[in-house]
Design an enzyme around this catalytic site. Structure first.
Site, PDB file in Angstrom:
ATOM      1  N   HIS A 206       0.833  -1.215   0.000  1.00 28.24           N
ATOM      2  CA  HIS A 206       0.000   0.000   0.000  1.00 28.24           C
ATOM      3  C   HIS A 206       0.868   1.266   0.000  1.00 28.24           C
ATOM      4  CE1 HIS A 206      -3.625  -2.413   1.020  1.00 28.24           C
ATOM      5  NE2 HIS A 206      -2.769  -3.111   1.755  1.00 28.24           N
ATOM      6  N   SER A 336      16.778  18.336 -17.358  1.00 25.13           N
ATOM      7  CA  SER A 336      16.003  19.570 -17.327  1.00 25.13           C
ATOM      8  C   SER A 336      16.699  20.649 -18.127  1.00 25.13           C
ATOM      9  CB  SER A 336      15.815  20.051 -15.883  1.00 25.13           C
ATOM     10  OG  SER A 336      15.205  21.326 -15.844  1.00 25.13           O
ATOM     11  N   LYS A 342      19.985  18.061 -12.856  1.00 24.04           N
ATOM     12  CA  LYS A 342      18.859  17.140 -12.704  1.00 24.04           C
ATOM     13  C   LYS A 342      18.974  16.011 -13.736  1.00 24.04           C
ATOM     14  CE  LYS A 342      13.853  17.285 -11.935  1.00 24.04           C
ATOM     15  NZ  LYS A 342      13.415  16.142 -12.735  1.00 24.04           N
TER      16      LYS A 342
END
Length: 487
Positions: A206, A336, A342
């Site tokens: 979950h 990016s 990034k």
């Protein structure tokens, strides 16, 4: 008026006049079919019916997949040889047709099949496109008159050849491309299973902390998913290896010589190395395409499995500071245009998009498969396009995922263990010593106060009261041992 410049000469320069002159019309030759004469480009190998189809279906600009064209040529080359043996077609003409078919099957004339995939639902236009190209090639080779219907299409109908070609192309794609690609990915995942066998990490159910597992166990699960996917598509391809050839127009076999289909299919099997067989019931094989729908379903299962795997890889590599950061994916390109440094999980993302397309293709194939009416399904070309695109996408992404991503994955062992040991679910082995409710209280206090489970157990007096010893406590909280309980 004073001060005004003289008007410009409206007559354009001579060079502009030459450039604006209309181009000479392309050279053509006259071809004939049952509806009359048609002009086609002089250097085109196709004829009148192809020209009509090109004019009638300017829809997507996407031709029928080359795999189907190659499979049609494979069938027609075998048919020519069988028709020669049966005395249906002159042996010299049949030999020329078969030689031409071999070149088309090998992809030497792919630019000669321009008919849009969104055409007549039986694929008749593409069937005739292949017939015309083979007839033209045979004529150019021999000088003899070769008819696309009477000679190349002898003993056949679009209604049995096109669905047969669809099934041949799909079956070959599974055996020669997809299954090997999936097993290649499975081997890469198995290698990581072994490499990460002792990397303990937090399990998650979950998306919440659960008892520890090893990273190797997770990769072993991924490998098994992929292996089962390969088994499923190969099993489904056994159904598409049953060919409608021999049913001709409506499944009765009218105009096909006795033994024609079995002999042709035998030659196709020998040429491809895959065991094809004649349909047990030609009415079923032409009016329904359940075998293709079944194969598409298996392809969708593979896409679903790869989606799960790629999402897990993205979750585990998320960060590098604010995410899970349990694994590092290979750095492949800047992520990016504005954020320096990034790096994104580009291979899993590309795979996810391919899988989304495969799932969408399955919907197309499902709708198309339900569109049979009486003796024929009338959405065969789009089924061919969708199933072959799906096999191509899954084959390419499986290899890409293995080579450009999985092979280079590294585990952050320290980070993974830290998260495992910080999970409140590691209290689970204490159930047998202090009971479920007391263990739940320990977990809740650990979460609220952000303190280690061991510290809370000692504070709550469970060792002091003799419910367990410190040695038992340490043994119970060994996160790696939790991943390998005795069985």
């Amino acid at each position: 008026m004073a001060g005004m410049e003289p008007a410009s000469d409206p007559t354009p320069p001579t060079s502009d006049l030459v450039a604006a002159a209309p181009a000479a019309p392309p050279a053509t030759r006259t071809e004939h079919d049952s509806m009359g004469d048609v002009e086609v480009p002089v250097d085109a190998l196709w004829g009148a019916q192809t020209a009509r189809a090109v004019e009638n279906f300017p829809i997507s600009g996407q031709p029928v997949p080359p795999g189907v064209v190659h499979a049609l040529a494979l069938l027609k080359g075998a048919a020519a040889r069988v028709n020669a043996d049966l005395g249906v077609v002159d042996r010299g003409l049949a030999h020329a047709i078969a030689e031409a078919a071999d070149t088309v099957a090998d992809g030497q004339h792919d630019d000669q099949f321009p008919v849009d995939v969104f055409q007549t639902g039986s694929g008749t236009s593409t069937n005739m496109n292949v017939n015309e190209v083979l007839a033209r090639l045979a004529h150019l080779a021999t000088g003899a008159s070769v008819h696309p219907n009477d000679h190349v299409n002898a003993g056949q109908s679009s209604n049995d050849t096109f669905p047969s070609a669809l099934r041949i192309a799909a079956t070959l794609a599974v055996h020669h491309e997809l299954a090997p690609a999936l097993l290649h990915l499975a081997r890469a995942l198995r290698a990581k299973e072994e490499e990460f066998a002792d990397v303990v990490k937090a399990g998650r159910t979950h998306l919440m902390d659960a008892v520890p597992v090893t990273l190797g166990q997770e990769f072993g699960g991924y490998a098994r998913q992929v292996e089962l996917g390969a088994e499923r598509v190969v099993a489904a391809a056994r159904a598409t290896a049953e060919l409608p050839l021999g049913g001709t127009a409506a499944g009765t076999g009218l105009n096909a010589a006795p033994g024609f289909a079995a002999a042709v299919i035998g030659q196709v099997s020998e040429r491809t190395g895959v065991d094809f067989r004649e349909a047990a019931d030609h009415f079923e094989a032409q009016s329904a395409q359940d075998a293709v729908v079944e194969l598409s379903g298996a392809l969708k299962v593979v896409a679903v499995g790869l989606t799960k795997i790629c999402n897990d890889l993205r979750w585990m590599s998320s960060g590098p500071r604010s995410g899970l950061g349990e694994i590092h994916l290979p750095d492949l390109q800047p992520g990016s245009s504005i954020m320096p440094g990034k790096v994104n999980p580009v291979i899993p993302e590309a795979t996810l998009m391919a899988c989304a397309r495969v799932i969408g293709n399955d919907t197309t194939i499902t709708v198309a498969g339900a569109s049979g009416a009486f003796e024929l399904n009338v959405m065969l070309p789009v089924m061919a396009q969708a199933v072959l695109e799906s096999t191509t996408l899954l084959s390419a992404t499986a290899r890409l995922l293995a080579d450009r991503c999985v092979d280079g994955i590294e585990a952050d062992r320290e980070r993974a263990r830290e998260l495992a040991e910080g999970s409140p679910s590691i209290v689970t082995p204490l159930n047998r010593f202090i009971g479920y409710e007391a263990a739940a209280a320990v977990a809740k206090q650990s979460i609220t106060q952000r303190r280690p489970i061991r510290e809370v157990v000692l504070e709550r007096g469970h060792v002091e009261r003799g419910e367990l010893t410190e040695a038992q406590l340490d043994e119970a909280l060994d996160v790696l041992a939790m991943t390998r309980p005795p069985r």
